[in-house]
Design an enzyme around this catalytic site. Structure first.
Site, PDB file in Angstrom:
ATOM      1  N   GLY A  17       0.830  -1.208   0.000  1.00 51.94           N
ATOM      2  CA  GLY A  17       0.000   0.000   0.000  1.00 51.94           C
ATOM      3  C   GLY A  17       0.863   1.255   0.000  1.00 51.94           C
ATOM      4  O   GLY A  17       2.107   1.180   0.039  1.00 51.94           O
ATOM      5  N   ASP A  18       0.200   2.396  -0.122  1.00 50.82           N
ATOM      6  CA  ASP A  18       0.859   3.712  -0.058  1.00 50.82           C
ATOM      7  C   ASP A  18       1.906   3.915  -1.153  1.00 50.82           C
ATOM      8  O   ASP A  18       2.880   4.636  -0.951  1.00 50.82           O
ATOM      9  CB  ASP A  18       1.529   3.929   1.313  1.00 50.82           C
ATOM     10  CG  ASP A  18       0.582   3.661   2.449  1.00 50.82           C
ATOM     11  OD1 ASP A  18      -0.555   4.125   2.359  1.00 50.82           O
ATOM     12  OD2 ASP A  18       0.977   2.967   3.403  1.00 50.82           O
ATOM     13  N   GLY A  45      -6.007   5.095   1.559  1.00 52.56           N
ATOM     14  CA  GLY A  45      -5.928   6.536   1.779  1.00 52.56           C
ATOM     15  C   GLY A  45      -5.206   7.208   0.644  1.00 52.56           C
ATOM     16  O   GLY A  45      -4.214   6.701   0.138  1.00 52.56           O
ATOM     17  N   HIS A  46      -5.742   8.332   0.211  1.00 51.74           N
ATOM     18  CA  HIS A  46      -5.128   9.053  -0.888  1.00 51.74           C
ATOM     19  C   HIS A  46      -5.400  10.531  -0.707  1.00 51.74           C
ATOM     20  O   HIS A  46      -6.547  10.920  -0.449  1.00 51.74           O
ATOM     21  CB  HIS A  46      -5.726   8.523  -2.214  1.00 51.74           C
ATOM     22  CG  HIS A  46      -5.395   9.389  -3.371  1.00 51.74           C
ATOM     23  ND1 HIS A  46      -6.330   9.809  -4.277  1.00 51.74           N
ATOM     24  CD2 HIS A  46      -4.225   9.907  -3.756  1.00 51.74           C
ATOM     25  CE1 HIS A  46      -5.744  10.564  -5.177  1.00 51.74           C
ATOM     26  NE2 HIS A  46      -4.472  10.640  -4.877  1.00 51.74           N
ATOM     27  N   THR A 135      -5.975  -0.964  10.376  1.00 52.77           N
ATOM     28  CA  THR A 135      -6.340   0.452  10.395  1.00 52.77           C
ATOM     29  C   THR A 135      -7.551   0.682  11.309  1.00 52.77           C
ATOM     30  O   THR A 135      -8.008   1.814  11.430  1.00 52.77           O
ATOM     31  CB  THR A 135      -6.692   0.930   8.973  1.00 52.77           C
ATOM     32  OG1 THR A 135      -7.763   0.118   8.475  1.00 52.77           O
ATOM     33  CG2 THR A 135      -5.496   0.816   8.038  1.00 52.77           C
ATOM     34  N   THR A 247      -4.381  -7.517   4.389  1.00 46.85           N
ATOM     35  CA  THR A 247      -5.757  -7.049   4.508  1.00 46.85           C
ATOM     36  C   THR A 247      -6.665  -8.195   4.059  1.00 46.85           C
ATOM     37  O   THR A 247      -6.185  -9.299   3.778  1.00 46.85           O
ATOM     38  CB  THR A 247      -5.959  -5.729   3.736  1.00 46.85           C
ATOM     39  OG1 THR A 247      -7.246  -5.202   4.088  1.00 46.85           O
ATOM     40  CG2 THR A 247      -5.846  -5.912   2.227  1.00 46.85           C
ATOM     41  N   GLY A 423       8.449  13.866  -8.071  1.00 42.04           N
ATOM     42  CA  GLY A 423       7.916  14.905  -7.188  1.00 42.04           C
ATOM     43  C   GLY A 423       6.418  14.755  -7.099  1.00 42.04           C
ATOM     44  O   GLY A 423       5.822  13.970  -7.841  1.00 42.04           O
TER      45      GLY A 423
HETATM   46  P1  IMP Z   1      -6.819  -3.627   7.580  1.00 41.01           P
HETATM   47  O1  IMP Z   1      -6.906  -3.578   6.097  1.00 41.01           O
HETATM   48  O2  IMP Z   1      -7.281  -2.368   8.258  1.00 41.01           O
HETATM   49  O3  IMP Z   1      -7.450  -4.865   8.150  1.00 41.01           O
HETATM   50  O4  IMP Z   1      -5.252  -3.727   7.981  1.00 41.01           O
HETATM   51  C1  IMP Z   1      -4.457  -4.865   7.678  1.00 41.01           C
HETATM   52  C2  IMP Z   1      -3.024  -4.451   7.375  1.00 41.01           C
HETATM   53  O5  IMP Z   1      -2.973  -3.806   6.116  1.00 41.01           O
HETATM   54  C3  IMP Z   1      -2.418  -3.460   8.369  1.00 41.01           C
HETATM   55  O6  IMP Z   1      -1.036  -3.715   8.489  1.00 41.01           O
HETATM   56  C4  IMP Z   1      -2.642  -2.114   7.696  1.00 41.01           C
HETATM   57  O7  IMP Z   1      -1.715  -1.150   8.137  1.00 41.01           O
HETATM   58  C5  IMP Z   1      -2.424  -2.499   6.252  1.00 41.01           C
HETATM   59  N1  IMP Z   1      -3.123  -1.666   5.277  1.00 41.01           N
HETATM   60  C6  IMP Z   1      -4.406  -1.781   4.875  1.00 41.01           C
HETATM   61  N2  IMP Z   1      -4.674  -0.885   3.922  1.00 41.01           N
HETATM   62  C7  IMP Z   1      -3.557  -0.205   3.697  1.00 41.01           C
HETATM   63  C8  IMP Z   1      -3.209   0.842   2.783  1.00 41.01           C
HETATM   64  O8  IMP Z   1      -4.006   1.310   1.953  1.00 41.01           O
HETATM   65  N3  IMP Z   1      -1.932   1.295   2.868  1.00 41.01           N
HETATM   66  C9  IMP Z   1      -1.035   0.762   3.730  1.00 41.01           C
HETATM   67  N4  IMP Z   1      -1.311  -0.217   4.566  1.00 41.01           N
HETATM   68  C10 IMP Z   1      -2.559  -0.700   4.561  1.00 41.01           C
END
Ligand code: IMP
Length: 439
Positions: A17-18, A45-46, A135, A247, A423
Site C-alpha cells: 500500500g501507499d 488513503g489518498h 487500520t 488485509t 515529485g
Molecule cells: P486492515 O486492512 O485495516 O485490516 O489492515 C491490515 C493491514 O494492512 C495493516 O497492516 C494495515 O496497516 C495495512 N493496510 C491496509 N490498507 C492499507 C493501505 O491502503 N496502505 C497501507 N497499509 C494498509
C-alpha cells in the site's frame, strides 16, 4: 494489446500500500469514462489537492474530482457510510457535489459500528506478536461476515428490505452477545445508533445506489473506457501477501472479477505502482527494512506518515524479490516507480536482490511469516545521485546513476518501468513508452 488510449486499465499497488497509486489514477483519469474501486474500504488513503486544500480520500474513487468521469464503488468494496458521507460533505463544502457522478453497487456490504468495534477489540486482545496493526476501520470483520455468509446489510437492503429495522436490531443484539463473550465488552454498542447510520445512508445515498455490474457492462458494450483503481497493495493481498499480516481482500487486478463483476481478461493494461524504496505500515515481515538513520531519512524526505492513520511508515531499501513476485502475481504490463526524488542525495542506494534464510538464498518470498521474519536481505549497492530531480521532465535527463538505478530495477523485477515520479506534482512525472500518449 490495443493502443493504450482505447483499452481498459487497472492501477494497483505492487507493495504494502501507499505506493502513490492515487497520483497515477489522477493522471490517467481524463482518458477514461469510469473509475472503479473494486476492493478494500476506508483502510485505503489518498490525498488530493483542491484549490490548494488537501483532502484525504479513503472510499471515494480518485475519479470523483474529474467532472467527466463516473466514479463507481463496486460489489467487492466494504463501505463505511459514515466515512463516505464525511468525504462527500468535505468536498461539498468546497463546492464540489460528487453525488451526481457517484454510483455504489447494490451488492456492496456496509461496514457498521460493530465491525469497527470488533476490529479494535480483537487487536487489543491479540498478543504482541499476533497483532496485525490494522487500520481499525472494520475491514476484516466486514469481509469475514461476507465470507461466513452471516446476516449482513448490503446497499440493496437500504432500498428494498422492508424488514431492515428489525434485522439491524437482531444483528446488533447477536453482535453484542458475541463481543461480550469473546472480549468481555460490547463497547456500549446500541442498535439505535446503528439504525441511525443505516437510515442516514438510505436517505442520503439512495440516488447513488445501483446495479454497477450492469452499468459497467453497458459501458463495455458502448466502448466506454474503464479504469480500475486497486486499494492497498499486492503484498497485502489476502491470498498472495504476507499472511496473516495482510488485509482481507484481493488487492491486484485479479480482484476485478470478484470485486467489480468485470472479467479481468477485459482489462489488458495493468499498471503496478511501487515506490523507489519500500515502506510498510502496521506489523508484519519487512526484509529490507532500515531501522537506522537511513530509514529515518527516507521517512522524513518522503513524508512517510499514513494518510489513514497518521502512523509513521516503516522504511527500507527497494525489495526486488517482493516486487518481482508482485509483478508475476499481478501480470503488471507497466510499472510506475514513484518517489525517485526522495532517494536523491544518498551517496549510494541499495536494492534487495535476494533473501538469506536458514542458510539458503531465496529469490522468491517464502509463504510463511516466520521464515520471512528470519530472512536477511542481500543488498546490492549502486552509486547515488545529486539531490534534486524535481525539475527533470524526461528520462534521458535524469542523472546517469538514477537511470542506472531504474534500469537495474527493471531487470530485476522483469517488467518495464513506464512511469517515474520525481515529485508530488502532476508535471513531475516522466512517462516512457505507449502510456505517454494518454498522460
Ligand atoms: P486492515 O486492512 O485495516 O485490516 O489492515 C491490515 C493491514 O494492512 C495493516 O497492516 C494495515 O496497516 C495495512 N493496510 C491496509 N490498507 C492499507 C493501505 O491502503 N496502505 C497501507 N497499509 C494498509
Amino acid at each position: 494489446m490495443e493502443h493504450p488510449a482505447t483499452e481498459h486499465a487497472c492501477v494497483f499497488g505492487l507493495g504494502w500500500g501507499d505506493e502513490g497509486k492515487g497520483k497515477i489514477v489522477d493522471l490517467l483519469c481524463p482518458a477514461f469514462d469510469y473509475v472503479v474501486r473494486f476492493n478494500g474500504g476506508a483502510n485505503a488513503g489518498h490525498t488530493v489537492v483542491v484549490d490548494g486544500q488537501r483532502f484525504a480520500l479513503h472510499l471515494l474513487p480518485t475519479g470523483v474530482l474529474h467532472e467527466g468521469v463516473v466514479s463507481v464503488i463496486g460489489p467487492g468494496v466494504v463501505v463505511d457510510p459514515v466515512k463516505l458521507l464525511a468525504e462527500i460533505d468535505a468536498l461539498a463544502a468546497r463546492g464540489i457535489d460528487v453525488r451526481p457522478r457517484l454510483r455504489i453497487s447494490e451488492r456492496a456490504h456496509l461496514v457498521l459500528a460493530y465491525h469497527q468495534l470488533e476490529d479494535q477489540l480483537s487487536e487489543k486482545a491479540a498478543s504482541d506478536t499476533a497483532r496485525i496493526g490494522t487500520t481499525a476501520r472494520g475491514i476484516g470483520p466486514c469481509y469475514a461476515d461476507k465470507m461466513k455468509r452471516a446476516p449482513a446489510i448490503r446497499f440493496s437492503d437500504l432500498l428494498h428490505d422492508p424488514g431492515l429495522t428489525a434485522r439491524v436490531r437482531e444483528i446488533v443484539t447477536a453482535r453484542c452477545n458475541a463481543l461480550r463473550g469473546l472480549y468481555g465488552s460490547d463497547g456500549g454498542l446500541q442498535a439505535e445508533d446503528v439504525l441511525e447510520t443505516v437510515e442516514t445512508a438510505r436517505t442520503r445515498l439512495a440516488d447513488c445506489i445501483t446495479d454497477t455490474t450492469a452499468l459497467l457492462h453497458d459501458g463495455l458494450a458502448a466502448r466506454r473506457r474503464i479504469l480500475f483503481e486497486g486499494a492497498n497493495g499486492v503484498l497485502l493481498d489476502v491470498d498472495h501477501g504476507t499472511y496473516p499480516f495482510v488485509t482481507s481482500s484481493s488487492t491486484g487486478p485479479h480482484g476485478i472479477g470478484s470485486g467489480a463483476g468485470v472479467p479481468p481478461v477485459r482489462v489488458p493494461r495493468l499498471v503496478g505502482a511501487i515506490k523507489a524504496y519500500a515502506t510498510r505500515v502496521g506489523a508484519g515481515p519487512f526484509v529490507s527494512e532500515l531501522n537506522d538513520e537511513t530509514g529515518d531519512r527516507i521517512r522524513v524526505c518522503g513524508h512517510e506518515f499514513g494518510t489513514t492513520t497518521g502512523r509513521p511508515r516503516r522504511c527500507g531499501w527497494f525489495d526486488a524479490v517482493a516486487c518481482r513476485y508482485s509483478v508475476r502475481v499481478s501480470g503488471a504490463t507497466d510499472v510506475a516507480l514513484l518517489h525517485l526524488d526522495t532517494l536523491g542525495g544518498f551517496p549510494e542506494v541499495g536494492i534487495c536482490t535476494a533473501y538469506r534464510c536458514d542458510g539458503v538464498t531465496l529469490t522468491t518470498p517464502p509463504a510463511d511469516a516466520a521464515r520471512l521474519l528470519r530472512a536477511e536481505p542481500v543488498i546490492e549497492f549502486l552509486p547515488g545521485w545529486p539531490a534534486e530531480l524535481r525539475a527533470v521532465r524526461r528520462f534521458e535527463d535524469l542523472p546517469p546513476p538514477a537511470r542506472e538505478y531504474v534500469r537495474r530495477i527493471e531487470t530485476l523485477i522483469e517488467a518495464p518501468i513506464s512511469i517515474i515520479g520525481v515529485g508530488p506534482d502532476r508535471a513531475q512525472t516522466l512517462v516512457r513508452g505507449p502510456l505517454a500518449e494518454i498522460i
